[in-house]
Design a protein around this motif. Structure first.
Motif, short mmCIF file in Angstrom:
data_model
loop_
_atom_site.label_atom_id
_atom_site.label_comp_id
_atom_site.label_asym_id
_atom_site.label_seq_id
_atom_site.Cartn_x
_atom_site.Cartn_y
_atom_site.Cartn_z
N ALA A 12 3.41 3.82 -41.30
CA ALA A 12 4.38 3.98 -40.22
C ALA A 12 3.77 3.56 -38.88
N GLU A 13 2.51 3.92 -38.65
CA GLU A 13 1.84 3.52 -37.40
C GLU A 13 1.68 2.00 -37.33
N PHE A 63 6.96 10.61 -38.30
CA PHE A 63 6.47 9.26 -38.53
C PHE A 63 7.38 8.43 -39.42
N LYS A 93 9.89 -1.93 -39.23
CA LYS A 93 10.51 -0.63 -39.51
C LYS A 93 10.27 -0.26 -40.96
N CYS A 99 3.57 -0.23 -38.74
CA CYS A 99 4.89 -0.80 -38.49
C CYS A 99 5.28 -0.66 -37.02
N LYS A 100 4.98 0.47 -36.44
CA LYS A 100 5.30 0.70 -35.04
C LYS A 100 4.55 -0.30 -34.15
N GLU A 101 3.27 -0.56 -34.47
CA GLU A 101 2.45 -1.50 -33.70
C GLU A 101 2.99 -2.92 -33.77
#
Length: 161
Positions: free
Chosen positions: A56-57, A82, A65, A59-61
């Motif tokens: 999840a981290e 998350f 999604k 993907c966020k960077e």
């Protein structure tokens, strides 16, 4: 924007988590949508949850999604911050597609002419491919097998064991 559906099975532990994280890391060189199918997962270990958090981290960077569906066990409250979980595949895909602005599905490009059909990218080698109908397909370039649904989502036939 590329979209991938991963169908998981067994115990989601360090082994599967690390393999999936490496695959996701590879695919997030450009923003992508990732849908994880947990319907055949019997258990998610503590280390498995840690890998989901790392995914999840990542993907966020990268502007990607990530969401999942079909988990039979309860999601720990700290994971809800998350990762989005849904009970049905349709809800998960709808949630992910809401991040994509456009009239075409996330993995599909608009055809130039009606005879050309729809286009997708091979999930393995990224070769641009034309297809006329949903179903099983084989990439002529790398010979990887994958399934394309009506909305243009690609699901690869690989097992992470």
């Amino acid at each position: 924007m590329k979209s991938l559906l991963f169908r998981l099975a067994g115990i989601f532990s360090a082994e599967i988590g690390s393999e999936l994280y490496l695959k996701l890391k590879e695919e997030t060189l450009s923003p992508s949508l990732f849908c994880l199918d947990f319907t055949e997962v019997t258990e998610v270990t503590e280390v498995g949850w840690e890998f989901l958090r790392k995914m999840a981290e990542r993907c966020k960077e990268t502007g990607s999604k990530l969401a999942g569906f079909g988990l039979k066990s309860e999601v720990p409250s700290e994971q809800n911050a998350f990762f989005s979980f849904f009970s049905e595949e349709a809800e998960c895909i709808h949630h992910l597609e809401s991040f994509y602005i456009g009239d075409t599905p996330a993995n599909e490009l608009t055809p130039k002419s009606p005879q050309e059909g729809k286009t997708i990218h091979c999930p393995e080698c990224q070769t641009l491919l034309r297809f006329k109908q949903m179903g099983d397909h084989l990439c002529p370039n790398c010979q990887s097998k994958f399934f394309v649904n009506q909305k243009g989502w690609v699901s690869t036939y690989e097992r992470l064991l």
